[in-house]
Design an enzyme around this catalytic site. Structure first.
Site, PDB file in Angstrom:
ATOM      1  N   HIS A  82       4.390   9.290  -2.426  1.00  0.00           N
ATOM      2  CA  HIS A  82       3.519   7.307  -3.467  1.00  0.00           C
ATOM      3  C   HIS A  82       3.493   7.633  -4.756  1.00  0.00           C
ATOM      4  O   HIS A  82       3.175   8.685  -5.911  1.00  0.00           O
ATOM      5  CB  HIS A  82       2.513   7.526  -3.196  1.00  0.00           C
ATOM      6  CG  HIS A  82       1.665   5.907  -3.336  1.00  0.00           C
ATOM      7  ND1 HIS A  82       2.888   4.543  -3.305  1.00  0.00           N
ATOM      8  CD2 HIS A  82       1.818   5.692  -4.861  1.00  0.00           C
ATOM      9  CE1 HIS A  82       2.099   3.747  -4.108  1.00  0.00           C
ATOM     10  NE2 HIS A  82       1.632   4.205  -4.956  1.00  0.00           N
ATOM     11  N   ASP A 161      -6.376  -4.572   2.614  1.00  0.00           N
ATOM     12  CA  ASP A 161      -4.920  -4.802   1.516  1.00  0.00           C
ATOM     13  C   ASP A 161      -4.033  -5.389   0.646  1.00  0.00           C
ATOM     14  O   ASP A 161      -4.369  -5.934  -0.574  1.00  0.00           O
ATOM     15  CB  ASP A 161      -4.269  -3.801   0.902  1.00  0.00           C
ATOM     16  CG  ASP A 161      -4.209  -2.845  -0.210  1.00  0.00           C
ATOM     17  OD1 ASP A 161      -4.896  -2.850  -1.124  1.00  0.00           O
ATOM     18  OD2 ASP A 161      -3.289  -3.171   0.020  1.00  0.00           O
ATOM     19  N   ARG A 168      -6.724  -9.522  -6.102  1.00  0.00           N
ATOM     20  CA  ARG A 168      -6.579  -8.480  -7.833  1.00  0.00           C
ATOM     21  C   ARG A 168      -5.314  -9.210  -8.740  1.00  0.00           C
ATOM     22  O   ARG A 168      -5.169  -9.722 -10.262  1.00  0.00           O
ATOM     23  CB  ARG A 168      -6.638  -7.303  -7.659  1.00  0.00           C
ATOM     24  CG  ARG A 168      -7.558  -6.386  -6.730  1.00  0.00           C
ATOM     25  CD  ARG A 168      -6.741  -5.698  -5.798  1.00  0.00           C
ATOM     26  NE  ARG A 168      -7.271  -4.764  -7.254  1.00  0.00           N
ATOM     27  CZ  ARG A 168      -5.926  -3.390  -7.097  1.00  0.00           C
ATOM     28  NH1 ARG A 168      -6.079  -3.444  -6.042  1.00  0.00           N
ATOM     29  NH2 ARG A 168      -5.352  -2.604  -8.019  1.00  0.00           N
ATOM     30  N   SER A 183      -6.501   0.942  -2.377  1.00  0.00           N
ATOM     31  CA  SER A 183      -5.496   0.332  -1.924  1.00  0.00           C
ATOM     32  C   SER A 183      -3.966   0.704  -1.887  1.00  0.00           C
ATOM     33  O   SER A 183      -3.988   1.134  -0.717  1.00  0.00           O
ATOM     34  CB  SER A 183      -5.001  -1.156  -3.093  1.00  0.00           C
ATOM     35  OG  SER A 183      -3.324  -1.744  -3.140  1.00  0.00           O
ATOM     36  N   LYS A 187      -2.973   2.365   2.785  1.00  0.00           N
ATOM     37  CA  LYS A 187      -1.471   2.415   3.659  1.00  0.00           C
ATOM     38  C   LYS A 187      -1.039   3.592   3.449  1.00  0.00           C
ATOM     39  O   LYS A 187      -0.605   3.426   5.017  1.00  0.00           O
ATOM     40  CB  LYS A 187      -0.513   1.578   2.521  1.00  0.00           C
ATOM     41  CG  LYS A 187      -1.519  -0.004   2.172  1.00  0.00           C
ATOM     42  CD  LYS A 187      -0.059  -0.376   1.071  1.00  0.00           C
ATOM     43  CE  LYS A 187      -0.361  -0.455  -0.387  1.00  0.00           C
ATOM     44  NZ  LYS A 187      -0.186  -1.072  -1.655  1.00  0.00           N
TER      45      LYS A 187
END
Length: 425
Positions: A82, A161, A168, A183, A187
């Site tokens: 990620h 999320d 947010r 967050s 995931k």
């Protein structure tokens, strides 16, 4: 019985939320029993007062529990990656097939671009026929057959999320490190990968502008992974200058294919190989040399199979822009600065990105950097190419580039893109 007001007050006053409070408020918000304005107040309290590691881990677990958890186990070790987002950050495109070619399985559930940072799915959708949405069965089958899949997250993953992220975004609470960490990790944990490498960007084109903030985020995410039994490490990487020479959608796909064919910009190759080494290490395949595999062409073969498996044609021509505007070098000398944020905003304004999630993007839009810091430039010669389908977008892109280019007598040698590594323990 809990009340939203009591949970808000507790965090407002600096208290540690109990596990039961966290579980209740996340579940109640997902069900609609806690109103948006109440969760917005709690998010602001978290932004201002922070969370302990234990709170952040529990918050992440509650978000994972709000939806389904995928089981993507296949006959080879799974490892995911990620990135926190950058400019010209096309690394997923060459990285996933490279790591698969080295013997791991890469379930890369990716997102779309927002603002100046590009989205992996937007880039891949510039390939004719390619589709982002797959069922869980299709994901698992492709992982087993090809070894790599890059697709959209299924709707059932961490719905808490998805709801909180949108809130947010409009309440000034995006910057909270505990909320960012939970967050991302909720995931990734819900995806079911047993190992994860994080690319935490640092610099003007990154979300985290300072090394201290980037390290804090990296440590928070590695801590969450360790608590959940997921092997996680994080590389802090430089995002002060765009990665590679292409910033946009189709142009980044073309550059990624160059890398997979054994060429491409040195910085893209450097980071792709560095992340591959870390992923292979976590997957127990550290004896495989990803640089050699990349040079062999095996990764390109996996890329072609991956694209075909999702309906795309890897040999098809990519979209071309209707308008190309050339930006000349302002002076003769050495390019000493090319600000990632300025270039990223320019690409966004040309149509490569979106201001809101529901906006569309242009496949052919973007910026080509014809020189990078350290290169010699000549006044009046082409420095950047602005690609767009809407000629009127060029003016805004040029405004974004004001001050982004610096030319001097000499440039300091650029160091490694990898600034630091954060590992568990």
């Amino acid at each position: 019985m809990f009340s939203a007001v009591d949970v808000i007050r507790a965090k407002r006053d600096g208290a540690r939320l109990t596990d039961e409070q966290v579980d209740w408020v996340v579940d109640a918000y997902t069900r609609g029993a806690v109103a948006d304005e109440q969760m917005a107040a709690l998010a602001m309290a978290i932004l201002l007062n922070g969370m302990t590691t234990a709170e952040t881990v529990r918050w992440t677990e509650a978000m994972v529990a709000s939806g389904e958890v995928l089981d993507l186990r296949v006959d080879r070790p799974t490892v995911d990656k990620h990135s926190t987002g950058g400019v010209g950050d096309k690394i997923t495109l060459p990285l996933a097939p490279l790591v698969a070619a080295c013997g791991a399985a890469v379930p890369q559930l990716s997102g779309r671009g927002l603002g100046h940072t590009g989205g992996t799915l937007d880039k891949l959708e510039s390939i004719p026929g390619w589709r982002a949405r797959l069922t869980t069965d299709e994901i698992t089958r492709q992982l087993a057959d090809v070894g790599a899949v890059v697709c959209a997250a299924t709707e059932g993953l961490a719905p808490a999320d998805r709801k909180l992220y949108a809130l947010r975004d409009v309440t000034g609470t995006v910057e909270s490190i505990p909320l960012i960490a939970s967050s991302i990790m909720s995931k990734k944990i819900a995806e079911g990968a047993s190992a994860l490498v994080l690319d935490v960007k640092v610099g003007s084109g990154a979300f985290m502008k300072t090394a201290a903030d980037a390290r804090a985020l990296a440590e928070a995410m590695v801590g969450i992974g360790s608590a959940r039994g997921v092997r996680v490490s994080a590389l802090l990487t430089d995002m002060s200058v765009p990665l590679g020479r292409a910033v946009g959608n189709a142009v980044e796909v073309a550059e990624s294919v160059e890398v997979l064919r054994g060429g491409g910009p040195p910085d893209v190759v450097e980071l792709t190989v560095a992340l591959a080494r870390e992923m292979l290490s976590l997957a127990g395949l550290s004896d495989v040399d990803p640089a050699a595999v990349l040079a062999s062409g095996a990764a390109y073969e996996v890329w072609a199979r991956m694209i075909r498996a999702q309906g795309g044609d890897p040999d098809a021509a990519l979209p071309e822009p209707r308008h190309v505007h050339v930006v000349p070098a302002p002076a003769t000398g050495v390019l000493t600065g090319l600000d990632a944020l300025g270039v990223g905003v320019a690409a966004w304004r040309l149509g490569a990105g979106r201001a809101r999630k529901e906006d569309s993007v242009q496949a052919a839009a973007g910026v080509l950097c014809l020189a990078k810091p350290g290169d010699r430039v000549v006044a009046g010669e082409p420095l950047l190419e602005l690609h767009t389908d809407t000629a009127e977008a060029v003016e805004g892109a040029l405004a974004a580039l004001e001050g982004a280019v610096e030319v001097g007598d000499s440039a300091a040698a650029r160091g490694s893109l990898v600034l630091d590594v954060v590992r568990a323990g």
